[in-house]
Motif scaffolding. Structure first.
Motif, PDB file in Angstrom:
ATOM      1  N   GLY A 255       0.850  -1.194   0.000  1.00 31.87           N
ATOM      2  CA  GLY A 255       0.000   0.000   0.000  1.00 31.87           C
ATOM      3  C   GLY A 255       0.882   1.238   0.000  1.00 31.87           C
ATOM      4  N   TRP A 256       0.309   2.350  -0.427  1.00 31.28           N
ATOM      5  CA  TRP A 256       1.148   3.524  -0.652  1.00 31.28           C
ATOM      6  C   TRP A 256       1.755   4.099   0.626  1.00 31.28           C
ATOM      7  CZ3 TRP A 256       0.526   8.543   1.006  1.00 31.28           C
ATOM      8  CH2 TRP A 256      -0.719   8.885   1.535  1.00 31.28           C
ATOM      9  N   LYS A 257       1.045   4.053   1.740  1.00 32.21           N
ATOM     10  CA  LYS A 257       1.591   4.634   2.978  1.00 32.21           C
ATOM     11  C   LYS A 257       2.777   3.831   3.503  1.00 32.21           C
ATOM     12  CE  LYS A 257      -2.735   6.783   4.461  1.00 32.21           C
ATOM     13  NZ  LYS A 257      -3.811   6.763   5.455  1.00 32.21           N
ATOM     14  N   LYS A 258       2.608   2.522   3.584  1.00 33.05           N
ATOM     15  CA  LYS A 258       3.713   1.674   4.064  1.00 33.05           C
ATOM     16  C   LYS A 258       4.876   1.683   3.073  1.00 33.05           C
ATOM     17  CE  LYS A 258       0.919  -1.510   6.794  1.00 33.05           C
ATOM     18  NZ  LYS A 258       0.434  -2.904   6.908  1.00 33.05           N
ATOM     19  N   ALA A 259       4.552   1.736   1.788  1.00 29.15           N
ATOM     20  CA  ALA A 259       5.610   1.797   0.777  1.00 29.15           C
ATOM     21  C   ALA A 259       6.395   3.095   0.900  1.00 29.15           C
ATOM     22  CB  ALA A 259       5.014   1.667  -0.619  1.00 29.15           C
ATOM     23  N   LEU A 260       5.698   4.184   1.138  1.00 23.25           N
ATOM     24  CA  LEU A 260       6.371   5.474   1.299  1.00 23.25           C
ATOM     25  C   LEU A 260       7.288   5.457   2.517  1.00 23.25           C
ATOM     26  CD1 LEU A 260       6.563   8.222  -0.029  1.00 23.25           C
ATOM     27  CD2 LEU A 260       4.711   8.994   1.437  1.00 23.25           C
TER      28      LEU A 260
ATOM     29  N   PHE B  64      19.636  -2.791  -0.017  1.00 22.17           N
ATOM     30  CA  PHE B  64      18.468  -2.742  -0.886  1.00 22.17           C
ATOM     31  C   PHE B  64      17.832  -4.120  -1.064  1.00 22.17           C
ATOM     32  CE2 PHE B  64      16.325  -2.725  -5.013  1.00 22.17           C
ATOM     33  CZ  PHE B  64      15.413  -1.716  -4.774  1.00 22.17           C
ATOM     34  N   ILE B  65      18.655  -5.123  -1.350  1.00 24.49           N
ATOM     35  CA  ILE B  65      18.122  -6.456  -1.622  1.00 24.49           C
ATOM     36  C   ILE B  65      17.538  -7.087  -0.363  1.00 24.49           C
ATOM     37  CG2 ILE B  65      18.757  -8.819  -2.290  1.00 24.49           C
ATOM     38  CD1 ILE B  65      18.532  -6.661  -4.616  1.00 24.49           C
ATOM     39  N   TRP B  66      18.273  -7.076   0.738  1.00 31.97           N
ATOM     40  CA  TRP B  66      17.812  -7.782   1.937  1.00 31.97           C
ATOM     41  C   TRP B  66      16.684  -7.055   2.648  1.00 31.97           C
ATOM     42  CZ3 TRP B  66      18.360 -12.711   2.359  1.00 31.97           C
ATOM     43  CH2 TRP B  66      19.385 -13.326   1.637  1.00 31.97           C
ATOM     44  N   PHE B  67      16.644  -5.728   2.590  1.00 31.42           N
ATOM     45  CA  PHE B  67      15.500  -5.003   3.147  1.00 31.42           C
ATOM     46  C   PHE B  67      14.255  -5.278   2.297  1.00 31.42           C
ATOM     47  CE2 PHE B  67      13.004  -1.016   3.913  1.00 31.42           C
ATOM     48  CZ  PHE B  67      12.732  -1.247   5.254  1.00 31.42           C
TER      49      PHE B  67
ATOM     50  N   ILE C 192      17.565  -1.062  10.216  1.00 30.27           N
ATOM     51  CA  ILE C 192      16.425  -0.392   9.576  1.00 30.27           C
ATOM     52  C   ILE C 192      15.187  -1.287   9.564  1.00 30.27           C
ATOM     53  CG2 ILE C 192      17.876   1.165   8.223  1.00 30.27           C
ATOM     54  CD1 ILE C 192      17.180  -0.534   5.729  1.00 30.27           C
ATOM     55  N   SER C 193      15.388  -2.594   9.579  1.00 29.46           N
ATOM     56  CA  SER C 193      14.230  -3.487   9.667  1.00 29.46           C
ATOM     57  C   SER C 193      13.525  -3.313  11.003  1.00 29.46           C
ATOM     58  CB  SER C 193      14.669  -4.944   9.482  1.00 29.46           C
ATOM     59  OG  SER C 193      15.205  -5.135   8.201  1.00 29.46           O
ATOM     60  N   LYS C 194      14.315  -3.201  12.069  1.00 27.61           N
ATOM     61  CA  LYS C 194      13.734  -2.956  13.395  1.00 27.61           C
ATOM     62  C   LYS C 194      13.083  -1.575  13.448  1.00 27.61           C
ATOM     63  CE  LYS C 194      16.863  -5.978  15.940  1.00 27.61           C
ATOM     64  NZ  LYS C 194      15.931  -6.932  16.510  1.00 27.61           N
ATOM     65  N   LEU C 195      13.747  -0.582  12.872  1.00 29.28           N
ATOM     66  CA  LEU C 195      13.194   0.768  12.826  1.00 29.28           C
ATOM     67  C   LEU C 195      11.886   0.783  12.026  1.00 29.28           C
ATOM     68  CD1 LEU C 195      13.454   3.842  13.333  1.00 29.28           C
ATOM     69  CD2 LEU C 195      14.757   3.952  11.185  1.00 29.28           C
TER      70      LEU C 195
ATOM     71  N   LEU D  45      10.333   3.400   1.564  1.00 32.78           N
ATOM     72  CA  LEU D  45      11.236   4.094   0.650  1.00 32.78           C
ATOM     73  C   LEU D  45      12.008   5.209   1.343  1.00 32.78           C
ATOM     74  CD1 LEU D  45       9.064   4.174  -2.587  1.00 32.78           C
ATOM     75  CD2 LEU D  45      11.137   2.823  -2.170  1.00 32.78           C
ATOM     76  N   ILE D  46      11.370   5.898   2.266  1.00 34.78           N
ATOM     77  CA  ILE D  46      12.080   6.933   3.025  1.00 34.78           C
ATOM     78  C   ILE D  46      13.171   6.289   3.881  1.00 34.78           C
ATOM     79  CG2 ILE D  46      11.847   8.602   4.920  1.00 34.78           C
ATOM     80  CD1 ILE D  46       9.059   9.297   3.695  1.00 34.78           C
ATOM     81  N   ILE D  47      12.833   5.200   4.551  1.00 33.20           N
ATOM     82  CA  ILE D  47      13.814   4.518   5.397  1.00 33.20           C
ATOM     83  C   ILE D  47      14.980   4.002   4.563  1.00 33.20           C
ATOM     84  CG2 ILE D  47      14.200   2.448   6.806  1.00 33.20           C
ATOM     85  CD1 ILE D  47      11.429   2.941   8.031  1.00 33.20           C
TER      86      ILE D  47
END
Length: 190
Positions: free
Chosen positions: A53-58, A119-122, A173-176, A61-63
């Protein structure tokens, strides 16, 4: 001990670098250039929007954008601190290796390895529950790592250092990301 490890790293580099064949040089030069993969990056970003969804995707992408910027800058700090010559700049390797590229900055750690790892693992972390095909990115990632050795710009230890740094940042960043998404859910913003 360190000298022995560095010699082993050089020997392994020479072996892996010599697996090359001039018939495939164009392929490897294409593969190692991150700019050639912009459509892959955009496709994966599109998968973020499609599945999250756009909110979670945004948020994602910011992270990832901030993480890549941080990684890029800290990689430069590693290079300035360790001051390791690239194989293509090492006078002891002159004439002993295949050199397809000649960047003249330092070598340890590989920024290509650390950034692509993030990029790949996130992306796998975000999308693995939606599509099992996301794991095919690991094949691309491994070939991309080897391409840096093939073209003569990184030792294996540079790649391993970049992967390690990238995985550490990915873990953070996954935890964040998880905390931010949970916070936004509590606030009913997503």
């Amino acid at each position: 001990m360190i000298e022995h490890l560095l010699q082993w790293d050089k020997d392994l580099f020479i072996y892996l670098n010599h697996l090359g064949n001039s018939n495939f040089d164009v392929f490897w030069l294409f593969f190692t250039n991150q700019k050639n993969w912009i459509f892959l990056y955009l496709f994966i970003a599109g998968l973020y929007f499609y599945y999250l969804g756009w909110k979670k995707a945004l948020v994602a992408l910011i992270i990832i954008g901030l993480a890549l910027g941080f990684c890029d800058q800290t990689t430069n700090l590693f290079k300035a601190y360790f001051h390791r010559l690239r194989p293509s700049d090492n006078p002891l390797l002159e004439g002993r290796i295949r050199e397809l590229m000649h960047p003249h900055n330092k070598s340890f750690i590989s920024g290509h390895a650390s950034n692509s790892t993030i990029f790949i693992w996130f992306s796998i972390f975000l999308l693995k529950k939606y599509t099992k095909y996301i794991y095919f990115l690991v094949i691309w990632w491994l070939i991309f790592m080897y391409s840096r050795i093939y073209v003569g710009v990184h030792y294996p230890a540079d790649i391993l250092g970049g992967i390690t740094w990238g995985l550490l940042i990915t873990l953070l960043i996954s935890k964040l990301h998880h905390k931010i998404i949970n916070y936004l859910k509590k606030k009913a913003l997503i």
